[in-house]
Design a protein around this motif. Sequence first.
Motif, PDB file in Angstrom:
ATOM      1  N   MET A  62     -39.203  39.690  -9.385  1.00  0.00           N
ATOM      2  CA  MET A  62     -39.431  39.610  -7.979  1.00  0.00           C
ATOM      3  C   MET A  62     -38.881  41.675  -7.430  1.00  0.00           C
ATOM      4  O   MET A  62     -40.146  41.329  -6.433  1.00  0.00           O
ATOM      5  CB  MET A  62     -39.455  38.516  -7.482  1.00  0.00           C
ATOM      6  N   SER A  63     -37.779  41.258  -7.376  1.00  0.00           N
ATOM      7  CA  SER A  63     -37.342  41.853  -6.471  1.00  0.00           C
ATOM      8  C   SER A  63     -37.588  43.775  -7.172  1.00  0.00           C
ATOM      9  O   SER A  63     -38.182  44.576  -6.202  1.00  0.00           O
ATOM     10  CB  SER A  63     -35.428  42.283  -6.519  1.00  0.00           C
ATOM     11  N   TYR A  64     -38.076  43.931  -8.509  1.00  0.00           N
ATOM     12  CA  TYR A  64     -38.623  44.683  -9.073  1.00  0.00           C
ATOM     13  C   TYR A  64     -40.052  45.168  -8.140  1.00  0.00           C
ATOM     14  O   TYR A  64     -40.549  46.209  -7.523  1.00  0.00           O
ATOM     15  CB  TYR A  64     -38.905  45.175 -10.246  1.00  0.00           C
ATOM     16  N   ILE A  65     -41.073  44.423  -7.832  1.00  0.00           N
ATOM     17  CA  ILE A  65     -42.113  44.371  -7.839  1.00  0.00           C
ATOM     18  C   ILE A  65     -42.212  44.464  -6.115  1.00  0.00           C
ATOM     19  O   ILE A  65     -42.579  45.593  -5.377  1.00  0.00           O
ATOM     20  CB  ILE A  65     -42.954  43.379  -7.678  1.00  0.00           C
ATOM     21  N   VAL A  66     -41.154  43.882  -5.303  1.00  0.00           N
ATOM     22  CA  VAL A  66     -41.216  44.046  -4.174  1.00  0.00           C
ATOM     23  C   VAL A  66     -40.675  45.669  -3.896  1.00  0.00           C
ATOM     24  O   VAL A  66     -41.150  46.433  -2.655  1.00  0.00           O
ATOM     25  CB  VAL A  66     -40.458  43.140  -3.435  1.00  0.00           C
ATOM     26  N   GLY A  67     -38.716  46.003  -4.767  1.00  0.00           N
ATOM     27  CA  GLY A  67     -39.135  46.828  -4.396  1.00  0.00           C
ATOM     28  C   GLY A  67     -39.384  48.553  -4.526  1.00  0.00           C
ATOM     29  O   GLY A  67     -39.779  49.575  -3.599  1.00  0.00           O
ATOM     30  N   TYR A  68     -40.463  48.745  -5.499  1.00  0.00           N
ATOM     31  CA  TYR A  68     -40.794  49.579  -5.513  1.00  0.00           C
ATOM     32  C   TYR A  68     -42.679  49.367  -4.586  1.00  0.00           C
ATOM     33  O   TYR A  68     -43.647  50.306  -4.371  1.00  0.00           O
ATOM     34  CB  TYR A  68     -42.140  49.554  -6.999  1.00  0.00           C
ATOM     35  N   GLY A  69     -42.851  48.665  -3.859  1.00  0.00           N
ATOM     36  CA  GLY A  69     -44.367  47.948  -3.195  1.00  0.00           C
ATOM     37  C   GLY A  69     -43.630  48.256  -1.763  1.00  0.00           C
ATOM     38  O   GLY A  69     -44.518  47.957  -0.904  1.00  0.00           O
ATOM     39  N   LYS A  70     -42.662  48.933  -0.902  1.00  0.00           N
ATOM     40  CA  LYS A  70     -42.360  49.076  -0.261  1.00  0.00           C
ATOM     41  C   LYS A  70     -43.141  48.949   1.177  1.00  0.00           C
ATOM     42  O   LYS A  70     -43.885  48.765   2.054  1.00  0.00           O
ATOM     43  CB  LYS A  70     -40.959  48.922  -0.060  1.00  0.00           C
ATOM     44  N   GLU A  71     -43.963  50.298   1.069  1.00  0.00           N
ATOM     45  CA  GLU A  71     -44.935  50.441   1.785  1.00  0.00           C
ATOM     46  C   GLU A  71     -46.706  49.817   1.856  1.00  0.00           C
ATOM     47  O   GLU A  71     -47.122  50.120   2.664  1.00  0.00           O
ATOM     48  CB  GLU A  71     -45.721  52.831   1.110  1.00  0.00           C
ATOM     49  N   LYS A  72     -46.891  48.905   0.366  1.00  0.00           N
ATOM     50  CA  LYS A  72     -47.716  47.611   1.190  1.00  0.00           C
ATOM     51  C   LYS A  72     -47.447  46.724   2.006  1.00  0.00           C
ATOM     52  O   LYS A  72     -49.015  45.967   2.168  1.00  0.00           O
ATOM     53  CB  LYS A  72     -48.143  47.480  -0.491  1.00  0.00           C
ATOM     54  N   PHE A  73     -46.249  46.594   1.804  1.00  0.00           N
ATOM     55  CA  PHE A  73     -46.050  44.951   3.002  1.00  0.00           C
ATOM     56  C   PHE A  73     -45.576  46.218   4.357  1.00  0.00           C
ATOM     57  O   PHE A  73     -45.268  46.759   4.817  1.00  0.00           O
ATOM     58  CB  PHE A  73     -44.513  44.893   2.627  1.00  0.00           C
ATOM     59  N   VAL A  74     -46.066  44.310   5.394  1.00  0.00           N
ATOM     60  CA  VAL A  74     -46.093  45.155   6.447  1.00  0.00           C
ATOM     61  C   VAL A  74     -44.237  44.834   7.222  1.00  0.00           C
ATOM     62  O   VAL A  74     -43.700  43.865   6.177  1.00  0.00           O
ATOM     63  CB  VAL A  74     -47.445  44.513   7.938  1.00  0.00           C
ATOM     64  N   GLN A  75     -44.042  45.392   7.826  1.00  0.00           N
ATOM     65  CA  GLN A  75     -43.189  44.605   9.122  1.00  0.00           C
ATOM     66  C   GLN A  75     -42.619  42.844   8.787  1.00  0.00           C
ATOM     67  O   GLN A  75     -41.874  42.501   8.294  1.00  0.00           O
ATOM     68  CB  GLN A  75     -42.466  45.226   9.904  1.00  0.00           C
ATOM     69  N   GLY A  76     -43.552  42.188   9.466  1.00  0.00           N
ATOM     70  CA  GLY A  76     -43.908  40.602   9.583  1.00  0.00           C
ATOM     71  C   GLY A  76     -43.162  40.776   7.692  1.00  0.00           C
ATOM     72  O   GLY A  76     -42.918  39.306   7.562  1.00  0.00           O
ATOM     73  N   ASP A  77     -44.426  40.491   6.692  1.00  0.00           N
ATOM     74  CA  ASP A  77     -43.510  40.200   5.038  1.00  0.00           C
ATOM     75  C   ASP A  77     -42.861  40.383   5.184  1.00  0.00           C
ATOM     76  O   ASP A  77     -42.219  39.483   4.291  1.00  0.00           O
ATOM     77  CB  ASP A  77     -45.008  41.111   4.743  1.00  0.00           C
ATOM     78  N   LEU A  78     -41.820  41.960   5.354  1.00  0.00           N
ATOM     79  CA  LEU A  78     -40.870  42.309   5.321  1.00  0.00           C
ATOM     80  C   LEU A  78     -39.537  40.811   5.165  1.00  0.00           C
ATOM     81  O   LEU A  78     -38.389  40.450   4.772  1.00  0.00           O
ATOM     82  CB  LEU A  78     -40.220  43.630   5.614  1.00  0.00           C
ATOM     83  N   GLU A  79     -39.856  40.502   6.839  1.00  0.00           N
ATOM     84  CA  GLU A  79     -39.171  39.886   7.809  1.00  0.00           C
ATOM     85  C   GLU A  79     -38.869  38.405   6.695  1.00  0.00           C
ATOM     86  O   GLU A  79     -38.430  37.630   6.693  1.00  0.00           O
ATOM     87  CB  GLU A  79     -39.902  39.887   9.077  1.00  0.00           C
ATOM     88  N   ALA A  80     -40.608  37.918   6.332  1.00  0.00           N
ATOM     89  CA  ALA A  80     -40.691  36.368   5.969  1.00  0.00           C
ATOM     90  C   ALA A  80     -39.991  36.213   4.331  1.00  0.00           C
ATOM     91  O   ALA A  80     -39.121  35.291   3.950  1.00  0.00           O
ATOM     92  CB  ALA A  80     -41.967  36.328   5.188  1.00  0.00           C
TER      93      ALA A  80
END
Length: 48
Positions: free
Chosen positions: A1-19
């Motif tokens: 999970m962290s690998y996917i999130v880590g390499y996809g940071k640009e695809k998330f909006v700030q609200g998603d990151l906070e969630a």
Amino acid sequence: MSYIVGYGKEKFVQGDLEAICKADPEVYFAASVLWQIVASWVNDLREY
């Protein structure tokens, strides 16, 4: 999970990151470490 999130940071909006941070702080921490590595010179480091 962290690998996917880590390499996809640009695809998330700030609200998603906070969630993600609120839902699982450990995953958020692991992803933030990956973001730092990918953004640094260490990402292109090669062993000769």
